[in-house]
Design a protein around this motif. Structure first.
Motif, PDB file in Angstrom:
ATOM      1  N   VAL A 216       0.858  -1.181   0.000  1.00 39.83           N
ATOM      2  CA  VAL A 216       0.000   0.000   0.000  1.00 39.83           C
ATOM      3  C   VAL A 216       0.893   1.230   0.000  1.00 39.83           C
ATOM      4  O   VAL A 216       1.665   1.443   0.932  1.00 39.83           O
ATOM      5  CB  VAL A 216      -0.935   0.010   1.223  1.00 39.83           C
ATOM      6  N   ASP A 217       0.807   1.993  -1.082  1.00 35.96           N
ATOM      7  CA  ASP A 217       1.661   3.170  -1.260  1.00 35.96           C
ATOM      8  C   ASP A 217       3.136   2.792  -1.089  1.00 35.96           C
ATOM      9  O   ASP A 217       3.923   3.523  -0.481  1.00 35.96           O
ATOM     10  CB  ASP A 217       1.268   4.274  -0.288  1.00 35.96           C
ATOM     11  N   GLY A 218       3.495   1.625  -1.610  1.00 29.95           N
ATOM     12  CA  GLY A 218       4.880   1.185  -1.624  1.00 29.95           C
ATOM     13  C   GLY A 218       5.341   0.421  -0.407  1.00 29.95           C
ATOM     14  O   GLY A 218       6.480  -0.050  -0.359  1.00 29.95           O
ATOM     15  N   VAL A 219       4.461   0.265   0.595  1.00 28.20           N
ATOM     16  CA  VAL A 219       4.843  -0.387   1.853  1.00 28.20           C
ATOM     17  C   VAL A 219       4.141  -1.733   1.967  1.00 28.20           C
ATOM     18  O   VAL A 219       2.911  -1.803   1.824  1.00 28.20           O
ATOM     19  CB  VAL A 219       4.471   0.494   3.060  1.00 28.20           C
ATOM     20  N   PRO A 220       4.867  -2.825   2.227  1.00 27.05           N
ATOM     21  CA  PRO A 220       4.203  -4.122   2.388  1.00 27.05           C
ATOM     22  C   PRO A 220       3.334  -4.126   3.639  1.00 27.05           C
ATOM     23  O   PRO A 220       3.779  -3.722   4.716  1.00 27.05           O
ATOM     24  CB  PRO A 220       5.366  -5.110   2.508  1.00 27.05           C
ATOM     25  N   THR A 221       2.092  -4.571   3.491  1.00 22.68           N
ATOM     26  CA  THR A 221       1.149  -4.542   4.611  1.00 22.68           C
ATOM     27  C   THR A 221       0.646  -5.920   4.997  1.00 22.68           C
ATOM     28  O   THR A 221      -0.065  -6.039   6.012  1.00 22.68           O
ATOM     29  CB  THR A 221      -0.063  -3.658   4.267  1.00 22.68           C
ATOM     30  N   GLY A 222       0.979  -6.948   4.239  1.00 20.05           N
ATOM     31  CA  GLY A 222       0.527  -8.293   4.584  1.00 20.05           C
ATOM     32  C   GLY A 222       0.722  -9.235   3.424  1.00 20.05           C
ATOM     33  O   GLY A 222       1.013  -8.827   2.299  1.00 20.05           O
ATOM     34  N   ALA A 223       0.557 -10.529   3.714  1.00 24.49           N
ATOM     35  CA  ALA A 223       0.771 -11.536   2.689  1.00 24.49           C
ATOM     36  C   ALA A 223      -0.031 -12.786   3.013  1.00 24.49           C
ATOM     37  O   ALA A 223      -0.409 -13.025   4.172  1.00 24.49           O
ATOM     38  CB  ALA A 223       2.256 -11.882   2.578  1.00 24.49           C
ATOM     39  N   ILE A 224      -0.302 -13.571   1.991  1.00 24.32           N
ATOM     40  CA  ILE A 224      -0.820 -14.918   2.154  1.00 24.32           C
ATOM     41  C   ILE A 224       0.022 -15.849   1.295  1.00 24.32           C
ATOM     42  O   ILE A 224       0.618 -15.425   0.294  1.00 24.32           O
ATOM     43  CB  ILE A 224      -2.307 -15.044   1.742  1.00 24.32           C
ATOM     44  N   ASN A 225       0.104 -17.088   1.683  1.00 23.37           N
ATOM     45  CA  ASN A 225       0.766 -18.107   0.885  1.00 23.37           C
ATOM     46  C   ASN A 225      -0.316 -18.903   0.170  1.00 23.37           C
ATOM     47  O   ASN A 225      -1.189 -19.496   0.810  1.00 23.37           O
ATOM     48  CB  ASN A 225       1.607 -19.027   1.772  1.00 23.37           C
ATOM     49  N   ALA A 253      11.220  -9.235   1.938  1.00 25.68           N
ATOM     50  CA  ALA A 253      11.300  -7.850   2.418  1.00 25.68           C
ATOM     51  C   ALA A 253      12.248  -7.036   1.550  1.00 25.68           C
ATOM     52  O   ALA A 253      12.003  -5.853   1.265  1.00 25.68           O
ATOM     53  CB  ALA A 253      11.758  -7.836   3.881  1.00 25.68           C
ATOM     54  N   GLU A 254      13.334  -7.668   1.103  1.00 23.37           N
ATOM     55  CA  GLU A 254      14.287  -6.995   0.210  1.00 23.37           C
ATOM     56  C   GLU A 254      13.626  -6.645  -1.116  1.00 23.37           C
ATOM     57  O   GLU A 254      13.819  -5.537  -1.656  1.00 23.37           O
ATOM     58  CB  GLU A 254      15.488  -7.905  -0.032  1.00 23.37           C
ATOM     59  N   ILE A 255      12.828  -7.578  -1.652  1.00 20.40           N
ATOM     60  CA  ILE A 255      12.121  -7.316  -2.909  1.00 20.40           C
ATOM     61  C   ILE A 255      11.184  -6.124  -2.741  1.00 20.40           C
ATOM     62  O   ILE A 255      11.142  -5.210  -3.585  1.00 20.40           O
ATOM     63  CB  ILE A 255      11.352  -8.572  -3.358  1.00 20.40           C
ATOM     64  N   CYS A 256      10.434  -6.100  -1.648  1.00 21.59           N
ATOM     65  CA  CYS A 256       9.500  -4.988  -1.409  1.00 21.59           C
ATOM     66  C   CYS A 256      10.238  -3.665  -1.270  1.00 21.59           C
ATOM     67  O   CYS A 256       9.778  -2.623  -1.771  1.00 21.59           O
ATOM     68  CB  CYS A 256       8.671  -5.275  -0.166  1.00 21.59           C
ATOM     69  N   ALA A 257      11.378  -3.688  -0.588  1.00 22.78           N
ATOM     70  CA  ALA A 257      12.151  -2.459  -0.420  1.00 22.78           C
ATOM     71  C   ALA A 257      12.672  -1.943  -1.748  1.00 22.78           C
ATOM     72  O   ALA A 257      12.798  -0.727  -1.940  1.00 22.78           O
ATOM     73  CB  ALA A 257      13.307  -2.707   0.551  1.00 22.78           C
ATOM     74  N   ARG A 258      12.968  -2.855  -2.673  1.00 24.76           N
ATOM     75  CA  ARG A 258      13.464  -2.450  -3.991  1.00 24.76           C
ATOM     76  C   ARG A 258      12.371  -1.803  -4.827  1.00 24.76           C
ATOM     77  O   ARG A 258      12.584  -0.770  -5.463  1.00 24.76           O
ATOM     78  CB  ARG A 258      14.010  -3.680  -4.727  1.00 24.76           C
ATOM     79  N   ILE A 259      11.209  -2.424  -4.865  1.00 24.06           N
ATOM     80  CA  ILE A 259      10.185  -1.968  -5.805  1.00 24.06           C
ATOM     81  C   ILE A 259       9.212  -0.968  -5.179  1.00 24.06           C
ATOM     82  O   ILE A 259       8.562  -0.214  -5.903  1.00 24.06           O
ATOM     83  CB  ILE A 259       9.398  -3.152  -6.399  1.00 24.06           C
ATOM     84  N   GLY A 260       9.102  -0.953  -3.834  1.00 29.48           N
ATOM     85  CA  GLY A 260       8.101  -0.118  -3.180  1.00 29.48           C
ATOM     86  C   GLY A 260       8.178   1.354  -3.513  1.00 29.48           C
ATOM     87  O   GLY A 260       7.156   1.962  -3.883  1.00 29.48           O
ATOM     88  N   PRO A 261       9.339   1.981  -3.412  1.00 28.59           N
ATOM     89  CA  PRO A 261       9.409   3.413  -3.736  1.00 28.59           C
ATOM     90  C   PRO A 261       9.002   3.725  -5.173  1.00 28.59           C
ATOM     91  O   PRO A 261       8.387   4.770  -5.439  1.00 28.59           O
ATOM     92  CB  PRO A 261      10.883   3.744  -3.476  1.00 28.59           C
ATOM     93  N   ASP A 262       9.330   2.838  -6.099  1.00 34.80           N
ATOM     94  CA  ASP A 262       8.955   3.035  -7.500  1.00 34.80           C
ATOM     95  C   ASP A 262       7.442   2.972  -7.648  1.00 34.80           C
ATOM     96  O   ASP A 262       6.830   3.788  -8.356  1.00 34.80           O
ATOM     97  CB  ASP A 262       9.625   1.970  -8.365  1.00 34.80           C
ATOM     98  N   ARG A 266       4.848   6.189  -8.737  1.00 37.30           N
ATOM     99  CA  ARG A 266       4.011   6.077  -9.934  1.00 37.30           C
ATOM    100  C   ARG A 266       2.516   6.207  -9.622  1.00 37.30           C
ATOM    101  O   ARG A 266       1.692   6.097 -10.521  1.00 37.30           O
ATOM    102  CB  ARG A 266       4.269   4.730 -10.620  1.00 37.30           C
ATOM    103  N   GLY A 267       2.161   6.392  -8.374  1.00 34.64           N
ATOM    104  CA  GLY A 267       0.749   6.474  -8.029  1.00 34.64           C
ATOM    105  C   GLY A 267       0.054   5.132  -8.015  1.00 34.64           C
ATOM    106  O   GLY A 267      -1.178   5.058  -8.136  1.00 34.64           O
ATOM    107  N   LEU A 268       0.829   4.061  -7.841  1.00 39.55           N
ATOM    108  CA  LEU A 268       0.273   2.709  -7.761  1.00 39.55           C
ATOM    109  C   LEU A 268       0.072   2.397  -6.275  1.00 39.55           C
ATOM    110  O   LEU A 268       0.936   1.843  -5.607  1.00 39.55           O
ATOM    111  CB  LEU A 268       1.206   1.718  -8.445  1.00 39.55           C
ATOM    112  N   ILE A 269      -1.088   2.782  -5.763  1.00 39.69           N
ATOM    113  CA  ILE A 269      -1.350   2.766  -4.328  1.00 39.69           C
ATOM    114  C   ILE A 269      -1.611   1.359  -3.813  1.00 39.69           C
ATOM    115  O   ILE A 269      -1.144   0.977  -2.738  1.00 39.69           O
ATOM    116  CB  ILE A 269      -2.534   3.691  -4.000  1.00 39.69           C
ATOM    117  N   PHE A 270      -2.363   0.566  -4.559  1.00 43.70           N
ATOM    118  CA  PHE A 270      -2.752  -0.784  -4.141  1.00 43.70           C
ATOM    119  C   PHE A 270      -2.175  -1.759  -5.158  1.00 43.70           C
ATOM    120  O   PHE A 270      -2.624  -1.828  -6.297  1.00 43.70           O
ATOM    121  CB  PHE A 270      -4.276  -0.880  -4.059  1.00 43.70           C
ATOM    122  N   VAL A 271      -1.171  -2.519  -4.723  1.00 46.75           N
ATOM    123  CA  VAL A 271      -0.434  -3.420  -5.617  1.00 46.75           C
ATOM    124  C   VAL A 271      -0.301  -4.776  -4.941  1.00 46.75           C
ATOM    125  O   VAL A 271      -0.068  -4.872  -3.733  1.00 46.75           O
ATOM    126  CB  VAL A 271       0.968  -2.850  -5.934  1.00 46.75           C
ATOM    127  N   GLY A 272      -0.428  -5.821  -5.733  1.00 47.71           N
ATOM    128  CA  GLY A 272      -0.159  -7.166  -5.250  1.00 47.71           C
ATOM    129  C   GLY A 272       0.965  -7.780  -6.052  1.00 47.71           C
ATOM    130  O   GLY A 272       0.952  -7.720  -7.289  1.00 47.71           O
TER     131      GLY A 272
END
Length: 317
Positions: A216-225, A253-262, A266-272
């Motif tokens: 959400v707005d580049g920050v990981p907020t949860g996950a499911i397997n 967490a590293e993947i999220c940190a890499r792509i989250g700011p981008d 870009r205004g991609l608020i809700f991303v899975g």
């Protein structure tokens, strides 16, 4: 803050109340006092620089069989003047109809917050946008060439072949290193789709799960397997997969940190995103799902986090 919200989605009569992410967002909007209108992407029109939608006001409630009530007759909304937020939530396919809707919504995005940003949705189809991060992905080829697909399989062994713009796990094939069906499959893909297809090295650990992580707005907020059912490689819930609770690994967490700011920029608020065995395989920006299952396992309120982000952005406009 009371917002006027228009939701561009599929027919609300057909949704699965128990697990639909769009419906969860609408419930949270109503809980915050926002007004709701519903319309189909096919009702968009444009004239003299104005973009309109034939929309109908409604309320929603978590009551299967009676999950919404219309609050009046359908009327034409000017999406620049009559609305504060548009939620672009119709399901793929990511076809020319979808792309056309992003062009029309882009015309109002300077005055109305569109979630996700329509120009960036258009520029970020999930199986192509992920190619911007090759070091985070499994070995991947995008091609229409049988020779290239055969060479890729010779180098990587078993492969997964899938359409670039499919959804819900449709038309995903596992081809092992001795399977003689690859030429016929490439021929079939070429006759059904004009676009190239995607070939990826098969990750056997998909049997252990395909992790859906929401940002959400580049920050990981949860996950499911997401676990594939017996005899399947597809873990999509729409393809019969099941969900289990999970946490992020350091690699995820590293993947999220890499792509989250981008994503946020870009205004991609809700991303899975989808991660298998530590590899990023998909970035879903069109109509992400999974938040209901995440919140059920974690006792969280992801729709609330999404609306917090939306309200912050509206306040800054």
């Amino acid at each position: 803050m009371s917002l006027r919200v228009a939701v561009q989605m599929d027919p609300i009569e057909t949704i699965n109340v128990a697990g639909d992410s769009s419906f969860a967002l609408m419930l949270e909007a109503r809980a915050r006092g926002h007004s709701l209108h519903h319309y189909l992407a096919t009702s968009l029109s444009a004239e003299s620089g104005r973009v309109r939608a034939h929309a109908r006001p409604l309320t929603v409630q978590r009551e299967p069989g009676r999950h919404f009530d219309w609050q009046g007759e359908a009327a034409t909304l000017d999406l620049a003047d009559d609305v504060d937020v548009v939620l672009m939530r119709q399901d793929p396919p990511f076809d020319m109809g979808y792309i056309t809707a992003t062009h029309l919504l882009e015309m109002v995005s300077d005055r109305t917050l569109v979630v996700n940003d329509p120009a960036e949705v258009r520029n970020a189809p999930e199986k192509l946008f992920v190619l911007r991060y090759p070091d985070l992905m499994p070995p991947t080829l995008v091609t229409r060439s049988l020779a290239e697909a055969m060479d890729f399989r010779a180098r990587h062994g078993a492969i997964v072949v899938k359409p670039l713009h499919g959804n819900a796990g449709a038309a995903v094939f596992l081809i092992d290193k001795t399977d003689g069906n690859l030429p016929a499959l490439v021929e079939l893909f070429g006759s059904v789709w004009n676009e190239p297809f995607m070939v990826q090295a098969f990750l056997p650990d998909v049997a252990l799960g395909d992790k859906r992580i929401v940002l959400v707005d580049g920050v990981p907020t949860g996950a499911i397997n997401r676990l594939p059912k017996s005899g399947e490689i597809r873990s999509n819930l729409a393809a019969g997969g099941s969900a289990q609770a999970t946490d992020l690994t350091p690699r995820e967490a590293e993947i999220c940190a890499r792509i989250g700011p981008d994503l946020a920029a870009r205004g991609l608020i809700f991303v899975g995103i989808a991660v298998i065995a530590g590899y990023l395989t998909e970035i879903n920006v069109t109509s992400p799902t999974g938040i209901v299952a995440i919140d059920r396992f974690n006792n969280t309120n992801t729709p609330g986090l999404i609306w917090d982000a939306i309200e912050r952005r509206v306040a800054k406009r």
